[in-house]
Design an enzyme around this catalytic site. Structure first.
Site, PDB file in Angstrom:
ATOM      1  N   TYR A  23       3.781  -0.083   7.924  1.00  0.00           N
ATOM      2  CA  TYR A  23       3.223   0.987   7.092  1.00  0.00           C
ATOM      3  C   TYR A  23       3.022   2.213   7.985  1.00  0.00           C
ATOM      4  CZ  TYR A  23       0.457   3.503   3.622  1.00  0.00           C
ATOM      5  OH  TYR A  23       0.014   4.451   2.725  1.00  0.00           O
ATOM      6  N   THR A  24       2.060   2.119   8.911  1.00  0.00           N
ATOM      7  CA  THR A  24       1.715   3.288   9.727  1.00  0.00           C
ATOM      8  C   THR A  24       2.902   3.733  10.588  1.00  0.00           C
ATOM      9  OG1 THR A  24      -0.524   2.418   9.743  1.00  0.00           O
ATOM     10  CG2 THR A  24      -0.060   4.184  11.286  1.00  0.00           C
ATOM     11  N   ASN A  54      -7.943   4.197   6.221  1.00  0.00           N
ATOM     12  CA  ASN A  54      -7.936   4.419   4.779  1.00  0.00           C
ATOM     13  C   ASN A  54      -9.041   3.623   4.100  1.00  0.00           C
ATOM     14  OD1 ASN A  54      -6.864   2.290   2.631  1.00  0.00           O
ATOM     15  ND2 ASN A  54      -5.988   1.758   4.633  1.00  0.00           N
ATOM     16  N   ARG A  55      -9.531   4.218   3.027  1.00  0.00           N
ATOM     17  CA  ARG A  55     -10.455   3.491   2.139  1.00  0.00           C
ATOM     18  C   ARG A  55     -10.046   3.789   0.697  1.00  0.00           C
ATOM     19  NH1 ARG A  55     -14.123   7.234   4.739  1.00  0.00           N
ATOM     20  NH2 ARG A  55     -14.449   9.115   3.469  1.00  0.00           N
ATOM     21  N   SER A  60      -8.667  -6.815   2.079  1.00  0.00           N
ATOM     22  CA  SER A  60      -8.875  -5.371   2.161  1.00  0.00           C
ATOM     23  C   SER A  60     -10.360  -5.089   2.416  1.00  0.00           C
ATOM     24  CB  SER A  60      -8.448  -4.703   0.850  1.00  0.00           C
ATOM     25  OG  SER A  60      -8.971  -3.393   0.809  1.00  0.00           O
ATOM     26  N   ASN A  65      -4.174  -7.611   7.553  1.00  0.00           N
ATOM     27  CA  ASN A  65      -4.577  -6.354   6.910  1.00  0.00           C
ATOM     28  C   ASN A  65      -5.112  -5.356   7.960  1.00  0.00           C
ATOM     29  OD1 ASN A  65      -5.316  -4.565   4.750  1.00  0.00           O
ATOM     30  ND2 ASN A  65      -5.430  -6.377   3.447  1.00  0.00           N
ATOM     31  N   LYS A 116      -2.883 -12.976   2.467  1.00  0.00           N
ATOM     32  CA  LYS A 116      -3.006 -11.956   3.517  1.00  0.00           C
ATOM     33  C   LYS A 116      -4.424 -11.961   4.062  1.00  0.00           C
ATOM     34  CE  LYS A 116      -1.844  -7.131   4.474  1.00  0.00           C
ATOM     35  NZ  LYS A 116      -1.138  -5.961   3.950  1.00  0.00           N
ATOM     36  N   GLY A 159      -2.112   0.790  12.451  1.00  0.00           N
ATOM     37  CA  GLY A 159      -1.305   1.482  13.447  1.00  0.00           C
ATOM     38  C   GLY A 159      -1.431   0.875  14.826  1.00  0.00           C
ATOM     39  N   GLY A 212       0.805  -1.214   0.000  1.00  0.00           N
ATOM     40  CA  GLY A 212       0.000   0.000   0.000  1.00  0.00           C
ATOM     41  C   GLY A 212       0.837   1.262   0.000  1.00  0.00           C
ATOM     42  N   ASN A 214     -11.826  -2.430   1.636  1.00  0.00           N
ATOM     43  CA  ASN A 214     -12.241  -1.294   0.806  1.00  0.00           C
ATOM     44  C   ASN A 214     -12.697  -1.636  -0.604  1.00  0.00           C
ATOM     45  OD1 ASN A 214     -11.655   0.504   2.934  1.00  0.00           O
ATOM     46  ND2 ASN A 214      -9.477   0.244   2.468  1.00  0.00           N
ATOM     47  N   THR A 215     -12.742  -2.925  -0.933  1.00  0.00           N
ATOM     48  CA  THR A 215     -13.338  -3.356  -2.205  1.00  0.00           C
ATOM     49  C   THR A 215     -14.580  -4.146  -1.828  1.00  0.00           C
ATOM     50  OG1 THR A 215     -11.227  -3.441  -3.369  1.00  0.00           O
ATOM     51  CG2 THR A 215     -12.994  -4.813  -4.260  1.00  0.00           C
ATOM     52  N   ASN A 240       1.770  -7.422  -4.019  1.00  0.00           N
ATOM     53  CA  ASN A 240       0.457  -7.669  -3.409  1.00  0.00           C
ATOM     54  C   ASN A 240      -0.605  -7.585  -4.503  1.00  0.00           C
ATOM     55  OD1 ASN A 240      -2.084  -6.310  -2.077  1.00  0.00           O
ATOM     56  ND2 ASN A 240      -0.966  -7.219  -0.379  1.00  0.00           N
ATOM     57  N   PHE A 287      -7.781   0.234  -3.679  1.00  0.00           N
ATOM     58  CA  PHE A 287      -6.866  -0.265  -4.730  1.00  0.00           C
ATOM     59  C   PHE A 287      -6.754   0.700  -5.910  1.00  0.00           C
ATOM     60  CE2 PHE A 287      -8.055  -4.881  -3.468  1.00  0.00           C
ATOM     61  CZ  PHE A 287      -6.984  -4.965  -2.600  1.00  0.00           C
TER      62      PHE A 287
HETATM   63  C1  LIG Z   1      -3.141   3.887   3.000  1.00  0.00           C
HETATM   64  C2  LIG Z   1      -2.994   2.392   3.129  1.00  0.00           C
HETATM   65  C3  LIG Z   1      -3.080   1.617   1.963  1.00  0.00           C
HETATM   66  C4  LIG Z   1      -2.964   0.229   2.063  1.00  0.00           C
HETATM   67  N1  LIG Z   1      -3.023  -0.526   0.916  1.00  0.00           N
HETATM   68  C5  LIG Z   1      -2.909  -1.873   1.002  1.00  0.00           C
HETATM   69  C6  LIG Z   1      -2.946  -2.679  -0.174  1.00  0.00           C
HETATM   70  O1  LIG Z   1      -3.064  -2.180  -1.294  1.00  0.00           O
HETATM   71  N2  LIG Z   1      -2.863  -4.035  -0.009  1.00  0.00           N
HETATM   72  C7  LIG Z   1      -2.728  -4.619   1.223  1.00  0.00           C
HETATM   73  O2  LIG Z   1      -2.657  -5.837   1.331  1.00  0.00           O
HETATM   74  N3  LIG Z   1      -2.642  -3.866   2.348  1.00  0.00           N
HETATM   75  C8  LIG Z   1      -2.730  -2.525   2.256  1.00  0.00           C
HETATM   76  N4  LIG Z   1      -2.661  -1.772   3.400  1.00  0.00           N
HETATM   77  C9  LIG Z   1      -2.502  -2.458   4.709  1.00  0.00           C
HETATM   78  C10 LIG Z   1      -1.048  -2.510   5.164  1.00  0.00           C
HETATM   79  O3  LIG Z   1      -0.241  -3.230   4.258  1.00  0.00           O
HETATM   80  C11 LIG Z   1      -0.958  -3.168   6.552  1.00  0.00           C
HETATM   81  O4  LIG Z   1      -1.419  -4.487   6.457  1.00  0.00           O
HETATM   82  C12 LIG Z   1      -1.789  -2.436   7.601  1.00  0.00           C
HETATM   83  O5  LIG Z   1      -1.709  -1.035   7.414  1.00  0.00           O
HETATM   84  C13 LIG Z   1      -1.335  -2.762   9.026  1.00  0.00           C
HETATM   85  O6  LIG Z   1       0.001  -2.417   9.243  1.00  0.00           O
HETATM   86  P1  LIG Z   1       0.450  -1.050   9.982  1.00  0.00           P
HETATM   87  O7  LIG Z   1      -0.262  -1.017  11.308  1.00  0.00           O
HETATM   88  O8  LIG Z   1       1.950  -1.147  10.092  1.00  0.00           O
HETATM   89  O9  LIG Z   1       0.028   0.066   9.101  1.00  0.00           O
HETATM   90  C14 LIG Z   1      -2.762  -0.379   3.328  1.00  0.00           C
HETATM   91  C15 LIG Z   1      -2.662   0.415   4.474  1.00  0.00           C
HETATM   92  C16 LIG Z   1      -2.770   1.783   4.389  1.00  0.00           C
HETATM   93  C17 LIG Z   1      -2.682   2.615   5.651  1.00  0.00           C
END
Ligand SMILES: Cc1cc2nc3c(=O)[nH]c(=O)nc-3n(C[C@H](O)[C@H](O)[C@H](O)COP(=O)(O)O)c2cc1C
Length: 382
Positions: free
Chosen positions: A343-344, A117-118, A186, A268, A239, A293, A69, A188-189, A150, A121
């Site tokens: 990520y976060t 986030n939403r 996810s 996720n 995942k 986060g 992401g 968001n789909t 991914n 993809f």
């Molecule tokens: C803005 C954003 C976009 C993301 N896009 C994807 C994605 O496209 N595919 C996916 O498997 N996870 C996606 N994630 C999830 C992250 O890969 C991760 O699993 C999730 O944020 C938890 O980890 P964190 O607490 O370190 O952020 C996204 C997360 C964020 C915040």
């Protein structure tokens, strides 16, 4: 650097819309990725100590990776290694290019060090990503650490055609990445998470299995891309969502052996929300989407522990959710994860995060009497 980021840089960055600053940062990192002097400078500041892990036939210089992401279009591949990450996961990418959900679609819950986030993809499609990956290889800027991709389902594709949609993306990208993650989690789909149902997931994984034994060099449609493909079967991981019940998770685990899964990414973002009496936070938490986060940390660690125990440590786990420091990462290792992703944490802690976590982990493992990561995996879950 970490304190400079938290106290000086972050407050300035956080005055701007979170997606805008994300896009600007990626643009800058992409620009810097094509400049060897800047790559060297980044490496000098941020390189992490060696803390090797060998998993599903790949060598990871350290166990802290970039989560999916962050770099959906592979804009800055060379930079992630220089920022100290032991691997990166690009995407999520879908077969059909798509704009994602309307903006705004990314929100900061600063007091809780979380994001919602939403995005949905938003990406240029698997074929464009394949060309981009081939381009980095051609430029000689491909990193030494493992690179994953991914894969998500295109919004326009109905659930019944999901296997074909995922398979099309895999076919376009096969051989260009070191591992693939099937993202059925996810939020968001629409209805995507129904694909975590055992029968639906089995169909998708069967399609992968069929393709994953053919030689990618011959199957790559684009000759420009084919020249850069490796000629071997590729590790496939799934995942999962932290909102799954353990019973539903167990059904997925039952597919692992039959479908030759290399591992599970747990997990996720969540649709759950923490309790809060803070009105500002409450407003942000009322936004639709996936939460990531700090509030996710414990749930993802519980999932890791469950998967490790259920599979008796036989199935490799990538732990992701709320990893901000070495303690967070160590808790996931002790619960059963062999690799972690952030990520976060990167948004809140800044570009020094991988180095800081890896250095802290090396120290803690040594103190706890473990010679390698492998020895420590699942230490409190056995
Ligand atoms: C803005 C954003 C976009 C993301 N896009 C994807 C994605 O496209 N595919 C996916 O498997 N996870 C996606 N994630 C999830 C992250 O890969 C991760 O699993 C999730 O944020 C938890 O980890 P964190 O607490 O370190 O952020 C996204 C997360 C964020 C915040």
């Amino acid at each position: 650097m970490n304190s400079f980021y938290r106290h000086c840089l972050r407050p300035i960055l956080f005055t701007q819309d979170s997606e805008k600053i994300h896009d600007r940062t990626l643009k800058f990192l992409g620009w810097a990725s094509r400049r060897p002097s800047l790559l060297r400078a980044a490496e000098k500041f941020f390189a992490a100590p060696e803390l090797p892990v060998e998993l599903f036939g790949l060598k990871f210089p350290n166990p802290i990776g970039l989560a999916a992401g962050m770099d959906k279009q592979a804009a800055a591949i060379p930079m992630w290694e220089k920022l100290g990450f032991g691997f990166c996961e690009l995407g999520g990418v879908t077969w059909h290019p798509q704009p994602g959900n309307p903006q705004p679609r990314m929100f900061r819950a600063v007091e809780d060090e979380a994001l919602i986030n939403r995005m949905g993809f938003n990406n240029h499609g698997a074929q464009v990503l394949a060309l981009r990956l081939a381009e980095w290889k051609k430029l000689g800027l491909w990193p030494a650490h493992p690179v994953g991709v991914n894969l998500g389902k295109s919004k326009v594709t109905p659930l019944e055609k999901a296997a074909e949609d995922y398979a099309n993306s895999f076919r376009a990208l096969q051989g260009l990445a070191d591992f693939f993650v099937v993202n059925v989690s996810s939020p968001n789909t629409p209805n995507l998470r129904q694909l975590q149902d055992k029968a639906a997931l089995d169909e998708i994984l069967a399609a992968f299995q069929e393709l994953n034994v053919t030689a990618p060099r011959q199957s790559a449609a684009n000759t420009e891309v084919a020249a850069f493909c490796r000629d071997a079967a590729t590790p496939i991981l799934v995942k999962v969502a932290p909102d799954l019940s353990f019973e539903a998770l167990d059904e997925i685990l039952e597919l692992a052996a039959a479908r030759n899964l290399s591992g599970i990414v747990a997990g996720n973002t969540t649709i759950a929300r923490p309790q809060t009496s803070n009105r500002r936070l409450g407003k942000i938490y009322s936004e639709m989407g996936g939460l990531s986060g700090r509030p996710l940390r414990q749930r993802s660690t519980e999932m890791i522990r469950h998967i490790y125990q259920q599979t008796r440590g036989a199935l490799p786990i990538i732990g992701v959710g709320g990893v901000f420091d070495a303690n967070d990462a160590l808790a996931k290792i002790y619960a059963g994860a062999s690799l972690m992703q952030v990520y976060t944490g990167l948004v809140y802690e800044g570009p020094g995060i991988a180095r800081k976590i890896v250095a802290g982990l090396a120290e803690r493992l040594n103190r706890d009497g473990f010679a390698t990561i492998k020895d420590a995996v699942g230490a409190t879950a056995r």
